[in-house]
Design a protein around this motif. Sequence first.
Motif, PDB file in Angstrom:
ATOM      1  N   ALA A   1      -1.228   7.070  31.877  1.00 30.98           N
ATOM      2  CA  ALA A   1      -1.230   5.655  32.232  1.00 30.98           C
ATOM      3  C   ALA A   1      -2.475   4.946  31.713  1.00 30.98           C
ATOM      4  N   LEU A   2      -3.490   5.726  31.302  1.00 32.26           N
ATOM      5  CA  LEU A   2      -4.695   5.132  30.701  1.00 32.26           C
ATOM      6  C   LEU A   2      -4.399   4.446  29.384  1.00 32.26           C
ATOM      7  N   GLY A   3      -3.363   4.894  28.680  1.00 31.00           N
ATOM      8  CA  GLY A   3      -3.120   4.433  27.316  1.00 31.00           C
ATOM      9  C   GLY A   3      -3.822   5.339  26.317  1.00 31.00           C
ATOM     10  N   ARG A   4      -3.276   5.422  25.104  1.00 31.49           N
ATOM     11  CA  ARG A   4      -3.804   6.377  24.121  1.00 31.49           C
ATOM     12  C   ARG A   4      -5.231   6.054  23.695  1.00 31.49           C
ATOM     13  N   ARG A   5      -5.567   4.782  23.541  1.00 35.38           N
ATOM     14  CA  ARG A   5      -6.906   4.440  23.070  1.00 35.38           C
ATOM     15  C   ARG A   5      -7.961   4.894  24.067  1.00 35.38           C
ATOM     16  N   ARG A   6      -7.784   4.545  25.340  1.00 31.94           N
ATOM     17  CA  ARG A   6      -8.780   4.925  26.339  1.00 31.94           C
ATOM     18  C   ARG A   6      -8.799   6.440  26.549  1.00 31.94           C
ATOM     19  N   PHE A   7      -7.635   7.061  26.546  1.00 29.91           N
ATOM     20  CA  PHE A   7      -7.581   8.509  26.732  1.00 29.91           C
ATOM     21  C   PHE A   7      -8.309   9.223  25.599  1.00 29.91           C
ATOM     22  N   THR A   8      -8.115   8.743  24.369  1.00 30.72           N
ATOM     23  CA  THR A   8      -8.787   9.352  23.219  1.00 30.72           C
ATOM     24  C   THR A   8     -10.298   9.204  23.330  1.00 30.72           C
ATOM     25  N   GLU A   9     -10.759   8.069  23.829  1.00 29.27           N
ATOM     26  CA  GLU A   9     -12.196   7.866  24.022  1.00 29.27           C
ATOM     27  C   GLU A   9     -12.773   8.897  24.994  1.00 29.27           C
ATOM     28  N   LEU A  10     -12.003   9.252  26.017  1.00 26.81           N
ATOM     29  CA  LEU A  10     -12.479  10.230  26.988  1.00 26.81           C
ATOM     30  C   LEU A  10     -12.432  11.650  26.438  1.00 26.81           C
ATOM     31  N   LEU A  11     -11.571  11.884  25.444  1.00 28.44           N
ATOM     32  CA  LEU A  11     -11.474  13.216  24.849  1.00 28.44           C
ATOM     33  C   LEU A  11     -12.608  13.499  23.862  1.00 28.44           C
ATOM     34  N   ARG A  12     -13.118  12.477  23.209  1.00 27.00           N
ATOM     35  CA  ARG A  12     -14.084  12.678  22.121  1.00 27.00           C
ATOM     36  C   ARG A  12     -15.322  13.465  22.517  1.00 27.00           C
ATOM     37  N   PRO A  13     -15.917  13.225  23.693  1.00 30.64           N
ATOM     38  CA  PRO A  13     -17.132  13.996  24.029  1.00 30.64           C
ATOM     39  C   PRO A  13     -16.912  15.507  24.084  1.00 30.64           C
ATOM     40  N   PHE A  14     -15.650  15.948  24.248  1.00 31.55           N
ATOM     41  CA  PHE A  14     -15.353  17.375  24.378  1.00 31.55           C
ATOM     42  C   PHE A  14     -14.925  18.017  23.060  1.00 31.55           C
ATOM     43  N   GLU A  15     -14.850  17.218  22.008  1.00 35.06           N
ATOM     44  CA  GLU A  15     -14.220  17.715  20.792  1.00 35.06           C
ATOM     45  C   GLU A  15     -15.007  18.832  20.119  1.00 35.06           C
ATOM     46  N   GLU A  16     -16.309  18.776  20.138  1.00 33.16           N
ATOM     47  CA  GLU A  16     -17.094  19.846  19.512  1.00 33.16           C
ATOM     48  C   GLU A  16     -16.837  21.175  20.217  1.00 33.16           C
TER      49      GLU A  16
END
Length: 412
Positions: free
Chosen positions: A92-107
């Motif tokens: 329900a966050l939407g893809r843009r906001r959800f992706t922003e929250l995923l980025r810090p964990f990507e490494e």
Amino acid sequence: MNPATVPQETALLRRYRHRIHGVPRNLVIQPTGFCNLDCTYCYLPDRDAKAPMPTAVAEAVARSESELVGELMGGHSRKPLGLIWHAGEPLALGRRRFTELLRPFEELRRKGLLEHAVQRNATLLNDEWCDLLTEYGFRVGVSVDGPADLTARRIDRKGRPAFDRIMKGIERLRRHGVPFSLIAVVSRETITHPDRLLDFLAALRPVSIGLNIEESEGVNTERHPPTREQAVEFWRKVLAWSRRQPGGTAPVRELERLGRYLRMSRAQRPDRTHLSRADPLPTIAKNGDVFLLSPELAGVTAPAYNDFRAGNILEQSIGAILGQAHRLTYVGEFLTGLEECESTCEFFDYCRGSQAGNRYFEHQTFAVAETDYCRVTEQAPVLALADTVREEQATRPFWNSSPPTTPPPSRI
């Protein structure tokens, strides 16, 4: 610290470490409490709140996880740390906001140190969401309670059935080749239809099937969950259904767990106690507050327990918060409950004390041994298996066996 309190502190810490892992295997992150559905049995207290988790909170969690994975990979487990996106409906966050929250964990994810998982209702899935889930390597869980009539309690905010939208979401996952597990909530209304439920779920070709007997928790306190007698009969039929299935059928999560326990018991593994210590399961709410032992405690008002807050990720790391967990009132009560379980319950060797949240929601304290959740989800499958074994032994020719005996549940 006052020298007089040192022995007490040492004793508290020893109790905690005996029962609970020092390093979590999973973290739960609640990016929003909001859900686009309004299921009649929902336990979430703030499912109307639309405010999302700020990126700063996700960044603080990622920094903490960087510290944790070193301990995890060098200690009792070589598996990646699980990051479970949960609460209302994460999508329900939407893809843009959800992706922003995923980025810090990507490494961490790219290094194989972290694995994402998400539990959702599938109504918001489209092709773009499927691509995102694939790109970030998500383990996906979908909630559906069976055919349309058994899923009738999953409704949207206008009271309309969600079943058709859930099925469209599942079909999109299949079309994109995204593996998914299924979880069904089993209520008094549906517990008498295990074969029909399981036939439906298995036909969707999930990787596994989870069966959650409805619980009294959170704001879901008015309904009456199934009884243990109903649950035993349900699990007997689930066992029978499972044994009739051909190879390749999705396993039932609860039966798989029971099987792992039996194999471990036969092997008499010396590390059983270590492996069965509870995961502290830190849960991070959208404002950064951290809750331990049970995600269902997040957002619950309980002044006597400081609303179950163990700290805030914007102020302390997960490691620092866990380092003080043994001092929390509700954690200490939970340890007392576990000790009571071990000394009084014949099922303890199997369930190891089970869930913290159910103790509170059923009894308003954690310092109790048995709950309705224990009876229907932990005890009932073991009793169902014992009944099945007893019946099969009784049907064997008398000249081919000695009088049948069934070991107590704690030894099966």
